[in-house]
Design an enzyme around this catalytic site. Structure first.
Site, PDB file in Angstrom:
ATOM      1  N   SER A 135      -3.326 -10.029  -0.681  1.00 32.45           N
ATOM      2  CA  SER A 135      -2.401  -9.448  -1.636  1.00 32.45           C
ATOM      3  C   SER A 135      -2.811  -9.590  -3.074  1.00 32.45           C
ATOM      4  O   SER A 135      -3.838  -9.290  -3.333  1.00 32.45           O
ATOM      5  CB  SER A 135      -1.141  -9.653  -1.199  1.00 32.45           C
TER       6      SER A 135
ATOM      7  N   ASP B   1       0.423  -0.400   5.384  1.00 32.18           N
ATOM      8  CA  ASP B   1       1.050  -1.474   4.451  1.00 32.18           C
ATOM      9  C   ASP B   1       1.641  -0.821   3.407  1.00 32.18           C
ATOM     10  O   ASP B   1       0.927   0.239   2.545  1.00 32.18           O
ATOM     11  CB  ASP B   1      -0.378  -1.948   3.877  1.00 32.18           C
TER      12      ASP B   1
ATOM     13  N   HIS C  12       2.010  -5.242   6.101  1.00 35.37           N
ATOM     14  CA  HIS C  12       1.249  -6.124   5.170  1.00 35.37           C
ATOM     15  C   HIS C  12       0.721  -7.424   5.644  1.00 35.37           C
ATOM     16  O   HIS C  12      -0.096  -8.016   5.040  1.00 35.37           O
ATOM     17  CB  HIS C  12       2.297  -6.243   3.915  1.00 35.37           C
TER      18      HIS C  12
END
Length: 729
Positions: A553, A639, A677
């Site tokens: 991320s 995501d 995610h």
């Protein structure tokens, strides 16, 4: 098998008189058949190149599985007349949520085999809910005050948009109330008649609090609060006393809270203190046992320059008037104050470690003097667990270190005695005495000392021959504290060193640590990590030909940046759901979360300075004709937080510019469905995915399945030759 070559389509970005060609912009269109074809071609190529790792992947998966007690249960938590807990069963992907009628003050003994407790009631079996779906995520799980109803929400796609339902716990049947497209948080009224919940806008920003009267159509739900400022998100919940429903609002730098008595669900929320740019505060409520007028709010805030935060109190009748209780300390970052009937608990950070202290009430007045709860390991993570009972003489704690598995303690408020209730079992002969953890320090470009947590098997020589996996994040003041990992043992037992770089942009060393790693100081995050990598090498823990970097991320942005800054320092880089096209994303307010992110990164739409600064580090913008380390990027088309197109564009451009010589070193793996995610949802699926990643890490670091290091010269060609042969190419 040849690597895919993405087509190029002319697309110009013009901002602040800067003209930039972005030939892979078209990949943002998920519905374009060419996008799908490209992602699938990359998946096929990755499968081909890594085919030779299949045996190692399976061994690592079996190691993770073999060390995990698959049939197990959590330590029950007391709430009213019930003990609540969850458990898992061998062969099942998801947890089973249960309760047991309470008798006596102590939690029931846990069966050795991890099986169900006699007399339990299953409230929600996630395996049943997940039947017929490749992905499942549970959002809210909230039991009404009378223990009769359960509010729960589910997501079957991975996009974090949930459907909320109500279950009658006496019958196990769901009510007719069904509310689609909700966000995570919920809160019950004291009389069980109303459920408050949140919904998100098109940018996936939770912006409304809704009031649902049980038994009425969702179309009749009332909006009780709507936040118009696109930089702010909100949540709803109960204070620890359960006397008040709280709406908490926040941007990256500013917060605001509103309270409503839980027994007045149709009333109006009251503002605690009006938002002020740069001022953050959190609220909890203590109920005076004799006089409601004497109720107190605990306020942890950074107003008036209290950079590391201060603890104040405020009378419930005048919530905006704050009286200091624990003064600001530049060496101690105050994190949270939690109120109980007879005491409050303060969570804090000091010297790069987490801490918890218990403070009594003396004659109805909270004391500024507390008792820290001590542990004897050099590095660790401790925090309050779930403590749903407001009237309690015990405090549930969670503890872990890099050598000690996750542990649950009860702390006796009166005596200070710690009782270990459970330590997560690690099967297969695990012995913590065979491993060693320590903290080392790196020196950043500007002279700042950066802590690095390290773990390895005892007896490992710091002579530069060991492979190492170095992990980092460094954003949003999120602290990557020392933790235990079963999967990590598969690396340590193959001779790896594992390290966590506690870089600026995180919160490990207090608020200043965060401030020095955001906005126009963001470059410190990246140079700190490079400094950590160099320290690992200079102190003999590894060498560049066997040093792997990992992050996800915002930590994936870190991975992209450090490959540009120091491509020769790493043997490989594992970038997961990576935020590598940061500038283009932050320039586009139509994308999920972008506007809320401006306080973290700056607003390049309005500021030419921010635009130039972000352009100077955004990985996609700064690829160069150099030899990059081996790269594996992993992402998901569903995501919501980091678009799949970011790593897809990054990899496409890398293929055209990197001077690697072997394109097999640059890989993209995309989950085309059934993931979010955080990757796949089921625990066995997640273990397979982690085994895939760790097998790639081992191979890239030149480590064979049995733990022996591959000859350094042969490592350049032998592993890839085997992989391509195994794929039948």
């Amino acid at each position: 098998m040849k690597p895919p070559v993405a087509k190029t389509v002319p697309h110009e970005r013009v901002q602040h008189s800067d003209h930039v060609e972005d030939p892979y912009y078209w990949l943002i269109d998920k519905d374009d058949k060419d996008t799908t074809a490209y992602l699938e071609a990359e998946n096929a190529f990755t499968a081909s190149v890594t085919a030779g790792q299949a045996g190692l992947r399976e061994r690592i998966f079996q190691e993770i599985k073999g060390r995990t007690k698959e049939t197990d249960l959590s330590v029950p938590e007391r709430k009213g007349d019930w003990w609540h807990y969850s458990r898992t069963e061998e062969g099942k992907q998801y947890g089973i949520h249960c309760r047991l009628a309470a008798s006596g003050p102590n939690p029931p003994a846990l069966p050795e085999d991890g099986s169900a407790l006699p007399g339990e009631q299953i409230l929600l079996d996630a395996n049943v809910l997940a039947e017929g779906h490749d992905f499942f995520s549970l959002g809210s799980y909230d039991i009404s005050p009378d223990d009769r109803l359960l509010a729960y929400s589910t997501d079957f796609d991975g996009d974090e948009r949930f459907t909320l339902r109500l279950r009658d716990l006496s019958t196990g049947a769901d009510l007719a109330d069904v509310i689609p497209n909700v966000h995570y948080s919920t809160a019950w009224s004291a009389d069980n008649s109303v459920l408050f919940y949140t919904v998100a806008d098109d940018a996936w920003r939770p912006y409304r609090v809704m009031r649902h009267v049980i038994g009425t159509p969702a179309e009749q739900d009332a909006v009780v609060y709507e936040e118009a400022d696109e930089k702010f998100w909100l949540g709803v919940g109960l204070t620890r006393s359960e006397r008040y429903i709280e709406i908490g609002l926040g941007s990256k730098i500013t917060s605001e809270a509103w309270l409503l008595p839980a027994d007045e669900p149709l009333g109006e929320f009251r503002l605690v203190r009006e938002r002020e740019t740069g001022v953050e505060y959190t609220v909890d409520h203590w109920a005076h046992p004799d006089d409601a007028a004497g109720d107190v709010l605990f306020i942890v805030h950074n107003a008036d320059g209290r950079e590391n935060f201060e603890l104040a109190t405020a009378p419930i009748g005048d919530p905006g008037t704050w009286t200091p209780l624990i003064a600001h300390d530049p060496a101690v970052r105050l994190v949270e104050a939690e109120a109980f009937a007879t005491h409050f608990v303060l969570s804090y950070r000091k010297d790069g470690l987490t801490g918890v202290a218990v403070h009594p009430f003396v004659d109805g007045v909270p004391s500024a003097t507390g008792t820290p709860i001590a542990f004897d390991e050099p590095i660790y993570t401790v925090g309050t667990g779930n403590n749903p009972e407001y009237h309690s003489d015990r405090l549930r704690l969670g503890f872990a270190s890099m050598v000690t598995p996750s542990s649950v303690y009860d702390y006796a408020i009166a005596t200070g005695e710690l009782t270990l209730l459970k330590r997560t079992p690690v099967l297969g002969g695990f012995d913590p005495e065979q491993y060693e953890q320590l903290r080392v320090w790196a020196t950043a470009e500007d002279g700042t000392r950066v802590p690095v947590s390290v773990v390895h098997r005892k007896g490992l020589a710091a002579d530069g021959t060991a492979p190492c996996l170095l992990y980092g994040y460094g954003s949003y003041e999120a602290s990557m504290d020392p933790y235990f990992s079963v999967a990590r043992l598969s690396l340590l037992d193959r001779g790896f060193v594992y390290a966590i770089a506690h870089i600026r942009g995180g919160g490990e060393m207090g608020r200043i640590w965060y401030e020095q790693g955001k906005l126009l100081h963001k470059r410190n995050t990246f140079t700190d990590f490079v400094a950590a990598g160099r320290a690992v090498v200079e102190q003999g823990w590894s060498a560049p030909d066997r040093l792997i970097a990992r992050g996800g991320s915002a930590g994936g942005l870190l991975m992209g940046a450090i490959t540009n800054l120091a491509p020769d320092l790493w043997s490989g880089v594992l970038a997961e759901v990576p935020f590598v096209d940061a500038l283009n994303t932050i320039l586009d307010p139509s994308l999920p979360l972008t506007v809320m992110e401006w306080d973290e990164w700056g607003n390049p739409l309005e500021s030419a300075e921010v635009y130039a600064y972000m352009k100077s580090y955004s990985p996609y913008e700064n690829l160069a004709a150099v030899r990059y380390p081996a790269i594996l990027a992993r992402t998901s088309v569903n995501d919501t937080r980091v678009g799949y197109h970011e790593p897809a564009k990054w990899i496409a451009r890398l293929r055209t510019i990197a001077l690697n010589g072997r394109s097999e070193q640059i890989l993209l793996k995309t989950e085309m469905e059934s993931a979010g995610h955080g990757g796949k949802s089921g625990r066995y699926d997640a273990w397979h995915e982690e085994a895939f990643a760790l097998a790639w890490v081992c191979t890239t670091a030149g480590v064979e399945a049995d733990g022996a290091a591959v000859d350094a010269t042969a490592a350049e060609t032998a592993p890839v030759t085997a992989e391509v042969t195994g794929a039948g190419a």
